[in-house]
Design an enzyme around this catalytic site. Structure first.
Site, short mmCIF file in Angstrom:
data_model
loop_
_atom_site.label_atom_id
_atom_site.label_comp_id
_atom_site.label_asym_id
_atom_site.label_seq_id
_atom_site.Cartn_x
_atom_site.Cartn_y
_atom_site.Cartn_z
N THR A 196 0.85 -1.20 0.00
CA THR A 196 0.00 0.00 0.00
C THR A 196 0.89 1.25 0.00
O THR A 196 2.08 1.17 -0.35
CB THR A 196 -1.00 -0.03 1.19
OG1 THR A 196 -1.90 1.08 1.09
CG2 THR A 196 -0.31 0.01 2.55
N ASN A 197 0.34 2.40 0.39
CA ASN A 197 1.11 3.64 0.40
C ASN A 197 0.62 4.50 1.58
O ASN A 197 -0.22 4.07 2.35
CB ASN A 197 0.97 4.37 -0.94
CG ASN A 197 -0.49 4.63 -1.25
OD1 ASN A 197 -1.15 5.41 -0.56
ND2 ASN A 197 -1.02 3.95 -2.26
#
Ligand code: PMT
Length: 399
Positions: free
Chosen positions: A211-212
């Site tokens: 993810t980020n």
């Protein structure tokens, strides 16, 4: 800037409930958002909170008694009724709800409620059994049938110690209701706007994801700003810790594939799509069916990644497409390249390395670049204000 509270007069009626302390926070939040907040406290409300509390927070008139000849507000109560853009009764007790429904006018609040043409928003607060009582429900139906907007109550722990329906909505949620109400005739009225928010998650195995750092704040702020200008808003959001905005249709997603489906479905009949989400460009080529176990002492783990579809290009023609470019170098060149490659009407170039900008902040400093490549650098603003700048452009493009 289309903040629907700016310069508007909100008349806040406070009645005798323990939730009256939350009305002080509501008055403060409305004042901070630019509204002029006039207050009427019922006599019972003054048992819980004082006029001085509200006067100190709003620096505006606080009326408690219609017959106080020393009070300008009491004498001018009709003026108070006439200048209101909205009347909100929060908390609204069962007793005051009954008086409002029946048109009784035996105190300052209910008298002004009859004298004003402003829309009425009621935020009930009472014990769960009182809320469920047929008499209260009938009065609520009567008020709603006359056009009053009933906000809440919520479920949760009540002052009696019981868990049930009857808690006044939190001040933040009430501000959302008021903004939505005041903004409904705004310049995006009748338009459908789809907004994406948050960071997508791509599974590696049953417990891990790629993810980020996106928190969703930028997308949620745009969704709220669009709602506040009267738009019908759908928010397609990856997992976040944010509170669902009032009056916005929310579609929760996890992966890019989920987001693609939700966005393409939501875009049917939409006027514009604003993609503020941080979408994973790649995902693991295979998702392990069980948690991947550590192997031998110094062995690493290599993940093979495949490219995700850039679904911007699949969005039907006729929907304005507004993209974001999260960059760490060559901001303007990289963003301009994305306008062309993705066929966008506008891109919001976002240098995520700048102080106060990008992931997780309440502010952002962005440059808007149109389809011709013309750039306008905005100052550091709240994400809500950035949202309004983007929406100003959308309003122009939709004309
Ligand atoms: O959520 P916050 O914490 O408030 O942070 C805000 C933000 C930094 C996430 C936001 O301001 C931002 O910059 N969002 C875009 C992040 C991004 O994915 O940028 P990008 O340059 O990788 O992608 C360009 C555009 O294509 C984006 O609009 C993206 O949504 C879209 N895209 C990207 C990949 C993909 N497979 N499909 C897409 O549609």
């Amino acid at each position: 800037m289309a903040n629907p509270l700016e310069g508007k007069t909100v008349l806040l009626g406070v009645t005798g409930s323990i939730a009256a302390y939350k009305a002080a926070d509501l008055a403060s939040k409305l004042t901070q958002a630019g509204a002029l907040v006039d207050i009427i406290l019922t006599q019972n409300a003054t048992q819980f909170v004082t006029p001085l509390t509200f006067r100190s927070l709003t620096h505006r008139p606080v009326m408690t008694n219609l017959y106080d000849l020393d009070s300008d507000e009491a004498i001018e109560h009709v003026a108070l009724a006439q200048r209101a853009d909205i009347l909100i009764v929060a908390p609204a007790t069962a007793h005051t709800i009954a008086k409002l429904a029946l048109g009784l006018a035996d105190d300052a609040l209910t008298t002004v409620a009859l004298a004003t043409a402003a829309p009425l928003l009621v935020a009930p607060a009472m014990d769960a059994h009182m809320w469920e009582h047929p008499t209260v429900q009938e009065h609520i139906v009567t008020l709603a049938s006359r056009g009053a907007h009933i906000a809440g109550p919520a479920s949760g722990r009540l002052a009696s110690g019981l868990i049930g329906h009857g808690r006044m909505l939190e001040p933040e949620a009430l501000v959302g209701h008021i903004k939505r109400y005041l903004g409904q005739a705004g310049d995006l009225s009748g338009r459908k706007i789809v907004v994406t928010a948050g960071g997508t998650q791509e599974p590696i195995d049953l417990v891990r994801v790629v993810t980020n750092h996106s928190t969703g704040k930028m997308g949620y702020a745009i969704a709220e700003a669009a709602r506040d200008r009267g738009a019908n808003v759908t928010l397609v959001t990856a997992t976040t810790h944010l509170v669902t905005p009032i009056g916005v249709t929310v579609n929760n997603v996890t992966s890019v594939a989920d987001m693609r489906t939700a966005v393409l479905d939501s875009c049917v009949g939409a006027d514009a799509l604003v993609m503020a989400a941080a979408v994973s460009d790649y995902r693991p080529s295979q998702v392990a069916e069980q948690k991947i176990k550590k192997s031998g002492a110094d062995d690493g783990l290599t993940l093979e990644m495949v490219k995700n579809p850039d679904f911007f290009i699949e969005v039907p023609a006729g929907v304005l497409r507004i993209g974001f470019a999260a960059e760490t170098e060559n901001l303007i060149e990289n963003a301009r390249a994305k306008v062309d490659s993705k066929g966008l009407s506008l891109i919001v170039a976002n240098d995520v390395t700048k102080e106060g900008s990008g992931f997780g902040t309440d502010t952002n400093q962005v440059t808007l670049i149109n389809a011709k490549g013309e750039a306008e650098e905005l100052p550091l603003l709240s994400k809500y204000e950035v949202g309004h700048h983007i929406l100003d452009r959308i309003v122009g493009l939709l004309k």
